[in-house]
Design a protein around this motif. Structure first.
Motif, mmCIF file in Angstrom:
data_model
loop_
_atom_site.group_PDB
_atom_site.id
_atom_site.type_symbol
_atom_site.label_atom_id
_atom_site.label_comp_id
_atom_site.label_asym_id
_atom_site.label_seq_id
_atom_site.Cartn_x
_atom_site.Cartn_y
_atom_site.Cartn_z
ATOM 1 N N ARG A 1 43.386 -0.771 29.403
ATOM 2 C CA ARG A 1 42.686 -0.990 30.664
ATOM 3 C C ARG A 1 41.474 -1.867 30.402
ATOM 4 N NH1 ARG A 1 39.015 4.472 31.869
ATOM 5 N NH2 ARG A 1 37.778 4.306 29.946
ATOM 6 N N VAL A 2 40.895 -2.357 31.472
ATOM 7 C CA VAL A 2 39.625 -3.083 31.380
ATOM 8 C C VAL A 2 38.512 -2.063 31.255
ATOM 9 C CG1 VAL A 2 38.034 -4.659 32.548
ATOM 10 C CG2 VAL A 2 40.510 -5.006 32.728
ATOM 11 N N SER A 3 37.644 -2.271 30.289
ATOM 12 C CA SER A 3 36.560 -1.330 30.039
ATOM 13 C C SER A 3 35.695 -1.181 31.284
ATOM 14 C CB SER A 3 35.686 -1.804 28.864
ATOM 15 O OG SER A 3 34.551 -0.979 28.724
ATOM 16 N N PRO A 4 35.448 0.070 31.744
ATOM 17 C CA PRO A 4 34.626 0.276 32.935
ATOM 18 C C PRO A 4 33.155 -0.087 32.710
ATOM 19 C CG PRO A 4 35.127 2.377 31.920
ATOM 20 C CD PRO A 4 35.930 1.350 31.187
ATOM 21 N N THR A 5 32.718 -0.096 31.446
ATOM 22 C CA THR A 5 31.314 -0.444 31.163
ATOM 23 C C THR A 5 31.159 -1.901 30.770
ATOM 24 O OG1 THR A 5 31.601 0.282 28.868
ATOM 25 C CG2 THR A 5 30.793 1.915 30.456
ATOM 26 N N ASN A 6 32.231 -2.538 30.347
ATOM 27 C CA ASN A 6 32.186 -3.952 29.968
ATOM 28 C C ASN A 6 33.435 -4.614 30.545
ATOM 29 O OD1 ASN A 6 32.037 -6.478 28.845
ATOM 30 N ND2 ASN A 6 31.749 -5.766 26.728
ATOM 31 N N ARG A 7 33.330 -5.160 31.687
ATOM 32 C CA ARG A 7 34.461 -5.690 32.423
ATOM 33 C C ARG A 7 35.176 -6.835 31.721
ATOM 34 N NH1 ARG A 7 36.195 -2.152 36.208
ATOM 35 N NH2 ARG A 7 34.415 -1.202 37.298
ATOM 36 N N ARG A 8 34.562 -7.419 30.690
ATOM 37 C CA ARG A 8 35.183 -8.548 30.006
ATOM 38 C C ARG A 8 36.028 -8.114 28.806
ATOM 39 N NH1 ARG A 8 29.750 -11.908 29.074
ATOM 40 N NH2 ARG A 8 29.145 -9.763 28.560
ATOM 41 N N GLY B 1 30.424 21.054 22.404
ATOM 42 C CA GLY B 1 29.100 20.478 22.168
ATOM 43 C C GLY B 1 29.015 19.062 22.705
ATOM 44 N N TYR B 2 27.991 18.339 22.242
ATOM 45 C CA TYR B 2 27.779 16.968 22.709
ATOM 46 C C TYR B 2 28.327 16.019 21.644
ATOM 47 C CZ TYR B 2 25.529 13.499 25.673
ATOM 48 O OH TYR B 2 25.288 12.465 26.551
ATOM 49 N N ASN B 3 29.097 14.982 22.087
ATOM 50 C CA ASN B 3 29.754 14.088 21.140
ATOM 51 C C ASN B 3 29.653 12.644 21.634
ATOM 52 O OD1 ASN B 3 31.273 12.958 19.119
ATOM 53 N ND2 ASN B 3 33.238 13.751 19.854
ATOM 54 N N GLY B 4 28.495 12.026 21.435
ATOM 55 C CA GLY B 4 28.281 10.605 21.730
ATOM 56 C C GLY B 4 28.763 10.184 23.089
ATOM 57 N N GLY B 5 29.658 9.164 23.094
ATOM 58 C CA GLY B 5 30.147 8.619 24.347
ATOM 59 C C GLY B 5 30.978 9.603 25.157
ATOM 60 N N TYR B 6 31.502 10.648 24.520
ATOM 61 C CA TYR B 6 32.255 11.670 25.254
ATOM 62 C C TYR B 6 31.332 12.618 26.027
ATOM 63 C CZ TYR B 6 36.767 10.575 23.068
ATOM 64 O OH TYR B 6 37.939 9.965 22.682
ATOM 65 N N GLY B 7 30.039 12.600 25.698
ATOM 66 C CA GLY B 7 29.122 13.545 26.339
ATOM 67 C C GLY B 7 29.438 14.966 25.926
ATOM 68 N N ARG B 8 29.232 15.891 26.846
ATOM 69 C CA ARG B 8 29.585 17.284 26.556
ATOM 70 C C ARG B 8 31.108 17.385 26.548
ATOM 71 N NH1 ARG B 8 25.017 18.145 29.846
ATOM 72 N NH2 ARG B 8 23.325 19.179 28.711
ATOM 73 N N MET B 9 31.630 17.906 25.432
ATOM 74 C CA MET B 9 33.071 17.891 25.225
ATOM 75 C C MET B 9 33.548 19.248 24.698
ATOM 76 S SD MET B 9 35.316 15.238 22.889
ATOM 77 C CE MET B 9 34.720 15.863 21.332
ATOM 78 N N ALA C 1 29.864 7.271 30.868
ATOM 79 C CA ALA C 1 30.643 7.471 32.080
ATOM 80 C C ALA C 1 29.964 6.756 33.242
ATOM 81 C CB ALA C 1 30.777 8.957 32.390
ATOM 82 N N THR C 2 30.762 6.206 34.128
ATOM 83 C CA THR C 2 30.206 5.473 35.275
ATOM 84 C C THR C 2 30.151 6.338 36.520
ATOM 85 O OG1 THR C 2 32.423 4.668 35.827
ATOM 86 C CG2 THR C 2 31.055 3.282 34.407
#
Length: 331
Positions: free
Chosen positions: A221-228, A258-266, A308-309
């Motif tokens: 997919r196209v990255s939701p945070t970096n459309r390019r 717990g909290y895991n970087g880009g996953y946030g609370r996971m 997350a957006t």
């Protein structure tokens, strides 16, 4: 006047005198009788004794025959009594065997009902499986296939048997015991297999973890945070308002919370059989590492933590560590 012949004139009539002399000097009694009378009486006595002897012999012979017949009857009665005792013992033995068989049939019926209850089925009066909510027997009858088979075996054996009925019953009991033993073993194995299968089905993460709309699917997919930039999305995004309930997709053990970087609370749950499920971007985790959770249990709240957006749940399913499309597993 005629005269008697000389040889008759000198002949006197012969008579006998019987004298009875008492001891107390009373009057002596005497009886006189012709000399031929004792002979006649003796002959009559001999004849009487002879007839009595013959009658006694015949009576003795009849008595002996009667005694022999009585002995034979006593022997027959003793044999019949022994046979009756043996039959009574056989009846007691058969009764015990039938009670044992009845108990084993009840056990087998319980196993059958257990299997049917485990899969949410039961048999109705027609013998067909029906789906119920309570798992109870609607007919209340415990008669099953094996009871009917026993009756069929008994009747067929009776029609073929040339020997005693008890021998037929012994054959039927032995055959039925073997049948019950075989079916009990099979049913026990079936219970184990069903339990394992149910454990597997319960552990399989195939229940939707949250309500909402699918905002992003598994794959590139196209990255939701970096459309390019194009990226590979390893899970399924389900969007909904913050605080929406998150449920365990399958039963298992919490291995990460717990909290895991880009996953946030996971949250990560290990389900066994090679399955692992991931729940990310949560606003709140409601379980801790080591907790045992059942399929459908509340484990967290939806949020937008990490990269997350918007408020959504990032849901992953991994098989032996490799991510797979959750839509191929979810019901």
């Amino acid at each position: 006047m005629l005269k008697k012949p000389p040889h008759l004139a000198h002949r006197k009539k012969s008579r006998m005198t019987l004298m009875l002399v008492p001891n107390d000097a009373k009057k002596i009694r005497q009886f006189t009788c012709p000399t031929w009378l004792p002979g006649i009486l003796s002959g009559v006595l001999v004849l009487t004794l002879t007839l009595l002897s013959v009658s006694t012999a015949r009576f003795s012979n009849q008595l002996e025959n009667t005694q022999q017949a009585l002995i034979a009857e006593k022997i027959t009665v003793a044999e019949l009594t022994e046979e009756n005792r043996r039959h009574q013992q056989e009846i007691v033995t058969l009764t015990d065997q039938f009670h044992e068989i009845d108990g084993r049939l009840s056990m087998l019926s319980e196993l059958e009902n257990k299997v049917l209850h485990m899969v949410g089925l039961e048999t109705d009066s027609s013998g067909e499986e029906t789906l119920t909510e309570t798992g109870e027997d609607p007919t209340g009858s415990e008669e099953d296939y094996f009871s009917r088979q026993f009756l069929l075996v008994t009747r067929s054996s009776d029609s073929r048997s040339q020997g005693p009925v008890y021998d037929t019953y012994e054959v039927d009991v032995a055959h039925l015991s073997e049948l019950i033993e075989s079916q009990t073993t099979s049913m026990t194995q079936l219970v184990d297999d069903v339990e394992k299968q149910l454990d597997y089905l319960d552990a399989q993460p195939n229940q939707w973890p949250a309500s909402g709309r699918i905002s992003s699917r598994f794959g590139y997919r196209v990255s939701p945070t970096n459309r390019r930039r194009t990226e590979f999305h390893q899970g399924l995004d389900i969007a909904n308002s913050s605080g929406t309930s998150i449920a365990a997709a399958g039963s298992g053990i919490v291995t990460y919370s717990g909290y895991n970087g880009g996953y946030g609370r996971m949250i990560i749950i290990s389900h066994g059989y090679g399955y692992t499920s991931v729940y990310a971007h949560n606003s709140q985790n409601l379980v801790e590492v080591g907790d045992r959770v059942e399929k459908g249990d509340l484990i967290g709240r939806m949020g937008r933590t990490g990269r997350a957006t918007g408020s959504h749940l990032h849901f992953e399913v991994r098989v032996h560590g490799d991510p797979v499309d959750p839509l191929t597993i979810l019901q």
